[in-house]
Scaffold this active site. Structure first.
Site, mmCIF file in Angstrom:
data_model
loop_
_atom_site.group_PDB
_atom_site.id
_atom_site.type_symbol
_atom_site.label_atom_id
_atom_site.label_comp_id
_atom_site.label_asym_id
_atom_site.label_seq_id
_atom_site.Cartn_x
_atom_site.Cartn_y
_atom_site.Cartn_z
ATOM 1 C CE LYS A 18 -0.461 -12.231 -3.710
ATOM 2 N NZ LYS A 18 0.397 -11.263 -2.980
ATOM 3 C CE1 TYR A 58 4.071 -14.845 -0.480
ATOM 4 C CE2 TYR A 58 2.101 -15.404 0.758
ATOM 5 C CZ TYR A 58 2.695 -14.828 -0.344
ATOM 6 O OH TYR A 58 1.918 -14.228 -1.312
ATOM 7 C CG PHE A 66 4.720 -7.771 6.820
ATOM 8 C CD1 PHE A 66 5.907 -7.057 6.931
ATOM 9 C CD2 PHE A 66 4.602 -8.716 5.815
ATOM 10 C CE1 PHE A 66 6.965 -7.287 6.050
ATOM 11 C CE2 PHE A 66 5.642 -8.948 4.933
ATOM 12 C CZ PHE A 66 6.832 -8.237 5.053
ATOM 13 N NE ARG A 94 8.717 -11.480 -9.406
ATOM 14 C CZ ARG A 94 8.443 -11.433 -8.092
ATOM 15 N NH1 ARG A 94 7.516 -12.242 -7.573
ATOM 16 N NH2 ARG A 94 9.061 -10.598 -7.310
ATOM 17 C CB THR A 100 5.777 -5.948 -3.950
ATOM 18 O OG1 THR A 100 6.802 -6.866 -4.326
ATOM 19 C CG2 THR A 100 4.948 -6.536 -2.826
ATOM 20 N NE ARG A 111 1.784 -8.065 -7.570
ATOM 21 C CZ ARG A 111 2.867 -8.677 -7.098
ATOM 22 N NH1 ARG A 111 4.069 -8.191 -7.346
ATOM 23 N NH2 ARG A 111 2.759 -9.783 -6.377
ATOM 24 C CG ASN A 125 0.344 -7.803 -4.305
ATOM 25 O OD1 ASN A 125 -0.293 -8.831 -4.073
ATOM 26 N ND2 ASN A 125 1.623 -7.676 -4.020
ATOM 27 C CG HIS A 128 2.474 -15.732 -5.638
ATOM 28 N ND1 HIS A 128 3.545 -15.244 -4.930
ATOM 29 C CD2 HIS A 128 2.874 -16.940 -6.149
ATOM 30 C CE1 HIS A 128 4.547 -16.128 -5.000
ATOM 31 N NE2 HIS A 128 4.158 -17.159 -5.729
ATOM 32 C CD GLU A 139 6.436 -19.863 -5.063
ATOM 33 O OE1 GLU A 139 5.829 -19.536 -6.108
ATOM 34 O OE2 GLU A 139 7.158 -19.077 -4.420
HETATM 35 P P1 IDP Z 1 6.107 -10.376 -4.342
HETATM 36 O O1 IDP Z 1 4.697 -10.899 -4.144
HETATM 37 O O2 IDP Z 1 6.102 -9.157 -5.243
HETATM 38 O O3 IDP Z 1 7.088 -11.431 -4.768
HETATM 39 P P2 IDP Z 1 7.172 -10.531 -1.615
HETATM 40 O O4 IDP Z 1 8.184 -9.605 -1.023
HETATM 41 O O5 IDP Z 1 7.562 -11.948 -1.874
HETATM 42 O O6 IDP Z 1 6.598 -9.808 -2.922
HETATM 43 O O7 IDP Z 1 5.936 -10.523 -0.613
HETATM 44 C C1 IDP Z 1 4.910 -11.460 -0.736
HETATM 45 C C2 IDP Z 1 3.577 -10.791 -0.460
HETATM 46 O O8 IDP Z 1 3.493 -10.391 0.898
HETATM 47 C C3 IDP Z 1 3.356 -9.512 -1.264
HETATM 48 O O9 IDP Z 1 2.863 -9.753 -2.552
HETATM 49 C C4 IDP Z 1 2.363 -8.768 -0.402
HETATM 50 O O10 IDP Z 1 1.038 -9.250 -0.597
HETATM 51 C C5 IDP Z 1 2.822 -9.148 1.010
HETATM 52 N N1 IDP Z 1 3.749 -8.170 1.573
HETATM 53 C C6 IDP Z 1 5.053 -7.981 1.220
HETATM 54 N N2 IDP Z 1 5.624 -7.015 1.945
HETATM 55 C C7 IDP Z 1 4.657 -6.567 2.787
HETATM 56 C C8 IDP Z 1 4.635 -5.536 3.806
HETATM 57 O O11 IDP Z 1 5.622 -4.840 4.081
HETATM 58 N N3 IDP Z 1 3.443 -5.373 4.459
HETATM 59 C C9 IDP Z 1 2.351 -6.133 4.201
HETATM 60 N N4 IDP Z 1 2.331 -7.104 3.256
HETATM 61 C C10 IDP Z 1 3.474 -7.321 2.561
#
Ligand code: IDP
Length: 149
Positions: A18, A58, A66, A94, A100, A111, A125, A128, A139
């Protein structure tokens, strides 16, 4: 041959370094961890993600409050997109990435070792990784349309 370096008998996942990971010079570190594990990078490019791409990517988060923050974060600079190949690589990546939230991600994960809170409202983080085979295929098609044409 549309996916020249793929071994189609193996599993594939989409990994994206990212904007925070790229800007902090962590691309090599991420790739080093992927390769050290024994997985193979079979496609790779530096690119700018568009809002359209992120909206398709997404799809499960588009309605969340958000989501605009995610788009701002993910379009704030270049990203490195890659396809990584290996047996059970989706699950394995993963584990290597960690959960996350970088603050609570365990030490030893990408992470957990490299990410932290930025107090910006965004979860920045570093990386992805696809979360299941269906999303991985979807994807890879979105980020590498030239490979599936
Ligand atoms: P993942 O990347 O661990 O699979 P997801 O829930 O798919 O997690 O969320 C995608 C991305 O969106 C996360 O990696 C993070 O950058 C962002 N994200 C997820 N939840 C939040 C939140 O509550 N606030 C702000 N950004 C979020």
């Amino acid at each position: 041959m549309s996916r020249p370096f793929f071994d189609e008998t193996r599993q594939h996942t989409l990994i994206v370094v990212k904007p925070d990971g790229y800007a902090r010079g962590l691309t090599g570190e991420v790739i080093r961890r992927i390769e050290r594990k024994g997985y193979k990078v079979v496609a790779l490019k530096l690119m700018q993600a568009s809002k359209e791409l992120l909206t398709a990517h997404y799809t499960e988060l588009v309605e969340r409050p958000f989501f605009p923050d995610i788009v701002e974060y993910m379009t704030s600079g270049p990203v490195v997109a890659m396809v990584v190949e290996g047996d059970r690589v989706i699950e394995g990546m993963r584990v290597i990435m960690g959960p996350t939230d970088p603050t609570v991600a365990p030490a030893g994960t990408i992470r957990g070792d490299l990410g932290r809170d930025w107090n910006s409202g965004n979860i920045e983080n570093i990386v992805h990784g696809s979360d299941c085979p269906e999303n991985a295929e979807r994807e890879i098609g979105l980020w590498f349309p030239e490979l599936t044409a």
